[in-house]
Design a protein around this motif. Structure first.
Motif, short mmCIF file in Angstrom:
data_model
loop_
_atom_site.label_atom_id
_atom_site.label_comp_id
_atom_site.label_asym_id
_atom_site.label_seq_id
_atom_site.Cartn_x
_atom_site.Cartn_y
_atom_site.Cartn_z
N GLY A 186 0.79 -1.24 0.00
CA GLY A 186 0.00 0.00 0.00
C GLY A 186 0.82 1.28 0.00
O GLY A 186 0.28 2.36 0.26
N TYR A 187 2.11 1.20 -0.31
CA TYR A 187 2.99 2.38 -0.24
C TYR A 187 2.43 3.56 -1.04
O TYR A 187 2.51 4.70 -0.60
N TYR A 188 1.88 3.28 -2.21
CA TYR A 188 1.40 4.37 -3.08
C TYR A 188 -0.09 4.65 -2.94
O TYR A 188 -0.64 5.45 -3.71
N ASP A 189 -0.78 4.05 -1.99
CA ASP A 189 -2.23 4.26 -1.85
C ASP A 189 -2.60 5.73 -1.70
O ASP A 189 -3.54 6.21 -2.34
N HIS A 190 -1.88 6.45 -0.86
CA HIS A 190 -2.23 7.87 -0.64
C HIS A 190 -1.93 8.73 -1.86
O HIS A 190 -2.67 9.67 -2.16
N LEU A 191 -0.88 8.40 -2.57
CA LEU A 191 -0.55 9.13 -3.80
C LEU A 191 -1.64 8.90 -4.84
O LEU A 191 -2.11 9.85 -5.49
N ILE A 192 -2.08 7.66 -5.00
CA ILE A 192 -3.14 7.35 -5.95
C ILE A 192 -4.43 8.06 -5.55
O ILE A 192 -5.11 8.64 -6.41
N PHE B 120 -4.64 10.86 -3.92
CA PHE B 120 -4.45 12.28 -4.23
C PHE B 120 -4.66 12.54 -5.72
O PHE B 120 -5.31 13.52 -6.10
N LEU B 121 -4.14 11.68 -6.57
CA LEU B 121 -4.31 11.87 -8.01
C LEU B 121 -5.77 11.74 -8.41
O LEU B 121 -6.25 12.47 -9.29
N GLU B 122 -6.50 10.85 -7.76
CA GLU B 122 -7.95 10.76 -7.99
C GLU B 122 -8.64 12.05 -7.57
O GLU B 122 -9.58 12.51 -8.23
N HIS B 123 -8.17 12.65 -6.47
CA HIS B 123 -8.68 13.94 -6.03
C HIS B 123 -8.38 15.02 -7.09
O HIS B 123 -9.23 15.87 -7.36
N ALA B 124 -7.21 14.97 -7.68
CA ALA B 124 -6.85 15.94 -8.73
C ALA B 124 -7.77 15.81 -9.93
O ALA B 124 -8.15 16.80 -10.56
N VAL B 125 -8.17 14.57 -10.26
CA VAL B 125 -9.14 14.36 -11.33
C VAL B 125 -10.48 14.97 -10.92
O VAL B 125 -11.11 15.71 -11.70
N LEU C 33 -4.68 10.08 -15.72
CA LEU C 33 -4.46 9.27 -14.52
C LEU C 33 -4.36 7.79 -14.91
O LEU C 33 -3.55 7.05 -14.35
N ASP C 34 -5.14 7.38 -15.90
CA ASP C 34 -5.11 5.99 -16.35
C ASP C 34 -3.75 5.62 -16.96
O ASP C 34 -3.46 4.43 -17.12
N MET C 35 -2.94 6.60 -17.30
CA MET C 35 -1.60 6.32 -17.82
C MET C 35 -0.74 5.65 -16.75
O MET C 35 0.20 4.93 -17.09
N LEU C 36 -1.04 5.91 -15.49
CA LEU C 36 -0.26 5.33 -14.40
C LEU C 36 -0.79 3.93 -14.09
O LEU C 36 -1.89 3.77 -13.56
N GLN C 37 0.00 2.93 -14.44
CA GLN C 37 -0.36 1.54 -14.17
C GLN C 37 -0.03 1.22 -12.72
O GLN C 37 0.98 1.70 -12.19
N LYS C 38 -0.87 0.40 -12.09
CA LYS C 38 -0.71 0.13 -10.66
C LYS C 38 -0.92 -1.35 -10.39
O LYS C 38 -1.91 -1.92 -10.83
#
Length: 193
Positions: A137-143, A145-150, A160-165
């Motif tokens: 879950g290291y990147y959960d908060h970053l993801i 935040f990016l959803e918030h930016a959308v 945002l979909d360009m970032l594969q997870k």
């Protein structure tokens, strides 16, 4: 894909899971016959993934600025070590040698490199896939935040979909292999131009 650039920390981080993920990603790269491009250091997660790939017979290309190499942290056992003048040259060369990008857990440098290649993709400077290995879950908060930016209309959903997870190396490599860059550029559909 011939080579993937992996951005990661020059420290080991707090959790053992980060080291285990670096080793697992290194092994997955070798199993898929994909070379590693990375920051050229012998320390932290950076050194660990390089050592893993090398120990399994894989290719490792390191790119390190002279000022960092002078601090005696350059990895001297790589397939190839490129010493460059500065961080700008480092990032450009790493991108040039790579067919895709993965961020392991890391700090500001890792995040800066991740966002730069995402921005280059958003602007259409490349169509290479970019992903995060979301270890424990290291990147959960970053993801989030990016959803918030959308949601706040500072980032388009297709960008945002360009970032594969993914949380597992093989799953992330599958996503990068199957990636299709968005057809719409950053400004193509802007009504206010």
């Amino acid at each position: 894909m011939k080579r993937i650039c992996v951005y990661c920390g020059s420290s080991m981080g707090k959790k053992q899971e980060y080291a285990e993920a670096a080793k697992a990603l290194g092994q997955a790269l070798v199993e898929r016959n994909i070379g590693l491009v990375y920051g050229g250091a012998s320390v932290g997660i950076m050194g660990l993934i390089a050592d893993t790939v090398l120990s399994l017979g894989g290719e490792v290309i390191g790119v390190i600025p002279q000022a960092i190499a002078d601090k005696e942290i350059a990895h001297t056992g790589l397939t190839e070590l490129k010493v460059v003048a500065n961080m700008h040259e480092r990032k450009a060369m790493m991108a040039e040698y790579s067919d895709g990008f993965i961020a392991l857990p890391g700090g500001m440098g890792t995040l800066e490199e991740l966002f730069e290649v995402l921005t280059w993709g958003q602007l259409g400077f490349h169509q290479k896939p970019t992903g995060v290995l979301n270890v424990d879950g290291y990147y959960d908060h970053l993801i989030a935040f990016l959803e918030h930016a959308v949601d706040q209309e500072y980032l388009k959903a297709n960008h945002l979909d360009m970032l594969q997870k993914a949380s597992e190396p093989m799953a992330l490599l599958d996503l990068l292999r199957d990636y299709q860059a968005p057809a719409v550029g950053k400004w193509v559909d802007r009504k206010d131009l």
